[in-house]
Write an enzyme that holds these catalytic residues in place. Structure first.
Site, PDB file in Angstrom:
ATOM      1  N   HIS A 124      -6.994  -6.738  48.658  1.00  0.00           N
ATOM      2  CA  HIS A 124      -6.590  -7.511  49.834  1.00  0.00           C
ATOM      3  C   HIS A 124      -5.537  -8.515  49.362  1.00  0.00           C
ATOM      4  O   HIS A 124      -5.579  -8.968  48.215  1.00  0.00           O
ATOM      5  CB  HIS A 124      -7.845  -8.229  50.347  1.00  0.00           C
ATOM      6  CG  HIS A 124      -7.712  -8.902  51.669  1.00  0.00           C
ATOM      7  ND1 HIS A 124      -7.054 -10.093  51.828  1.00  0.00           N
ATOM      8  CD2 HIS A 124      -8.180  -8.562  52.899  1.00  0.00           C
ATOM      9  CE1 HIS A 124      -7.126 -10.463  53.098  1.00  0.00           C
ATOM     10  NE2 HIS A 124      -7.792  -9.544  53.775  1.00  0.00           N
ATOM     11  N   ASP A 201     -14.205  -9.891  44.353  1.00  0.00           N
ATOM     12  CA  ASP A 201     -14.036 -10.183  45.777  1.00  0.00           C
ATOM     13  C   ASP A 201     -15.132  -9.394  46.513  1.00  0.00           C
ATOM     14  O   ASP A 201     -15.041  -8.170  46.652  1.00  0.00           O
ATOM     15  CB  ASP A 201     -12.630  -9.746  46.217  1.00  0.00           C
ATOM     16  CG  ASP A 201     -12.440  -9.874  47.727  1.00  0.00           C
ATOM     17  OD1 ASP A 201     -13.399 -10.259  48.426  1.00  0.00           O
ATOM     18  OD2 ASP A 201     -11.332  -9.571  48.199  1.00  0.00           O
ATOM     19  N   GLN A 204     -16.367  -7.620  51.326  1.00  0.00           N
ATOM     20  CA  GLN A 204     -16.860  -6.428  52.032  1.00  0.00           C
ATOM     21  C   GLN A 204     -18.157  -5.876  51.463  1.00  0.00           C
ATOM     22  O   GLN A 204     -18.718  -4.935  52.021  1.00  0.00           O
ATOM     23  CB  GLN A 204     -15.786  -5.319  52.018  1.00  0.00           C
ATOM     24  CG  GLN A 204     -14.455  -5.744  52.591  1.00  0.00           C
ATOM     25  CD  GLN A 204     -14.554  -6.264  54.020  1.00  0.00           C
ATOM     26  OE1 GLN A 204     -15.524  -6.001  54.740  1.00  0.00           O
ATOM     27  NE2 GLN A 204     -13.556  -7.019  54.440  1.00  0.00           N
ATOM     28  N   LYS A 227     -18.116 -12.550  58.048  1.00  0.00           N
ATOM     29  CA  LYS A 227     -18.232 -11.084  58.001  1.00  0.00           C
ATOM     30  C   LYS A 227     -19.692 -10.652  57.852  1.00  0.00           C
ATOM     31  O   LYS A 227     -19.986  -9.476  57.755  1.00  0.00           O
ATOM     32  CB  LYS A 227     -17.417 -10.529  56.829  1.00  0.00           C
ATOM     33  CG  LYS A 227     -15.908 -10.687  57.000  1.00  0.00           C
ATOM     34  CD  LYS A 227     -15.185 -10.040  55.854  1.00  0.00           C
ATOM     35  CE  LYS A 227     -13.787 -10.544  55.666  1.00  0.00           C
ATOM     36  NZ  LYS A 227     -12.812 -10.024  56.606  1.00  0.00           N
ATOM     37  N   CYS A 371      -4.049  -6.443  55.784  1.00  0.00           N
ATOM     38  CA  CYS A 371      -3.817  -7.387  54.669  1.00  0.00           C
ATOM     39  C   CYS A 371      -3.889  -6.680  53.312  1.00  0.00           C
ATOM     40  O   CYS A 371      -4.334  -7.273  52.317  1.00  0.00           O
ATOM     41  CB  CYS A 371      -4.800  -8.551  54.679  1.00  0.00           C
ATOM     42  SG  CYS A 371      -4.893  -9.411  56.236  1.00  0.00           S
TER      43      CYS A 371
HETATM   44  N1  ALA Z   1      -9.914  -9.318  55.686  1.00  0.00           N
HETATM   45  C1  ALA Z   1     -10.171  -8.922  57.011  1.00  0.00           C
HETATM   46  C2  ALA Z   1      -9.859  -7.475  57.235  1.00  0.00           C
HETATM   47  O1  ALA Z   1      -9.766  -6.715  56.327  1.00  0.00           O
HETATM   48  C3  ALA Z   1      -9.552  -9.805  58.010  1.00  0.00           C
HETATM   49  O2  ALA Z   1      -9.712  -7.073  58.360  1.00  0.00           O
END
Ligand code: ALA
Length: 414
Positions: A124, A201, A204, A227, A371
């Site tokens: 990202h 990171d 996710q 998230k 992103c």
């Molecule tokens: N990082 C977030 C996405 O991947 C906003 O959508």
């Protein structure tokens, strides 16, 4: 499908899922961008403001003591979720801010001109740009490891990038585009064998699977509350105690010191961790909301969350594989190597056209580069991708509506 929990009961906790928009309930498949919030989280934030609002660590009065206790409890709840000590949990705004703080933390304490940091092409932008900034200021080199055909970090190539000036490997646990799960424990082992710090990171991964920072043996982990059913504006930077406890804060201010004296010159004693890294009045309500979100997830069980999402993902991929000719999915479709993110393109359509088309059916997906533009160039998706992403409240029926709508679109393909 095996029943792991009652998804319909869970859905009742999410007020937005029962609302109608333009006469339709929403099918929310944009969970990688942000998740919806259960009523328990919404109530916890409201309760804080209606019954406990005061600043933390600054007042001896009743409300300040109560607010401080709730805020400290939030550190403990996060710590138990990722298996670390509460003083290793630093509350920040989100993963992006956490990575920027980490970059500046290492810039002022650790990096020397000529050192290098390894990231991957699948990152990202938040795990690329802070390192670029630090490279400009401090003269470090940013090295980039490639991914393999499945979309996973190529570990052999990563090893070949390491030398005696490598100070940090900073890698996404799960790609926010491909959904692929990197083998963090193996990468961390390589890092530590070479005396290199390991940052992950987890934006996710933390919302979708059990995470144990001790088992993974990583030095830093970042993730965002919004998230994982929590509010926006709160996130976490985990820093291993033995690594961070002597480091100076890159962004000092109120709350970060034990004392500051002036006697012709300033003499500063930093507060203990994590407080020395939480400058100014923090997002107290956000931390309390995140703690409530974690309680909610723990109550269901992260293993069941992961298994449920895997079942839905497998079902979605099966239908796509069997019923479509003109859809390309990016990254591995092997269910154990990924979570419920499907980045795809429909031949003959731009990603934004597909997203706009699906929106007519009340289906929320994201389109564009998410992103992660360098990754899109790497996988040859030069116009971007469409991304559908699942969370614990999505249902098989929703996947069916999504797939059936896509089929109608595919039939229109030019
Ligand atoms: N990082 C977030 C996405 O991947 C906003 O959508």
């Amino acid at each position: 499908m095996i029943k792991l929990f009652d998804v319909y009961k869970i859905r009742d906790d999410f007020p937005i899922l029962s609302k109608e928009f333009n006469g339709r309930k929403i099918i929310y498949l944009d969970n990688t961008a942000t998740s919806q919030k259960p009523i328990q989280v919404i109530n916890a934030i409201r309760d804080f403001y209606t019954s406990f609002n005061a600043n933390v660590h600054r007042g001896l009065h009743y409300l300040s003591q109560e607010a401080s206790k709730l805020y400290e409890d939030a550190h403990e709840i996060v710590a138990s979720f990722i298996n670390c000590n509460p003083d290793e949990v630093i509350f920040v705004k989100n993963s992006t801010e956490a990575l920027n703080i980490l970059a500046y933390l290492l810039m002022i304490n650790t990096f020397k001109r000529g050192d290098n940091v390894i990231i991957s092409i699948a990152e990202h932008h938040s795990n690329i740009l802070p390192w670029i900034m630090v490279s400009k200021i401090k003269g470090i080199e940013v090295r980039v490891v490639d991914i393999d055909d499945r979309g996973l970090i190529d570990i052999d190539k990563l090893s070949s990038l390491i030398d005696n000036r490598t100070r940090l490997i900073s890698i996404a646990h799960i790609s926010n585009v491909l959904g692929t799960i990197n083998n963090i424990a193996e990468i961390a082992k390589i890092a530590h064998e070479n005396d290199i710090l390991m940052a992950v990171d987890g934006a996710q991964s933390v919302p979708h699977m059990p995470i144990d920072v001790r088992k993974l043996d990583i030095d830093f982990l970042v993730f965002s509350g919004h998230k994982m059913l929590g509010p926006t504006g709160i996130g976490v930077l985990y820093g291993k105690g033995e690594v961070i406890k002597e480091l100076e804060p890159p962004f000092p201010g109120g709350g970060t010191i034990s004392n500051v004296k002036y006697n012709g010159k300033f003499d500063v004693e930093w507060a203990k961790i994590p407080w020395r890294f939480e400058a100014g009045t923090p997002n107290i309500a956000g931390a309390i909301g995140l703690a409530e979100a974690i309680k909610y997830l723990k109550n269901i069980g992260m293993i069941d969350v992961m298994k449920y999402e895997r079942m839905l993902t497998e079902y979605m991929f099966k239908r796509v594989r069997e019923e479509f000719r003109k859809i390309k999915i990016y990254g591995s479709t092997n269910n154990i190597e990924r979570i419920g993110i499907m980045a795809f393109n429909v031949e003959g359509f731009y990603p934004h056209e597909v997203a706009t088309y699906l929106d007519q059916y009340g289906i929320a997906v994201r389109s564009g580069f998410h992103c992660a533009e360098p990754l899109h160039m790497r996988i040859g998706a030069l116009k971007g991708t469409v991304r559908a992403s699942i969370y614990l409240y999505n249902t098989k029926e929703e996947i069916d509506i999504f797939i059936d709508s896509l089929k109608k679109l595919e039939a229109l393909a030019r």
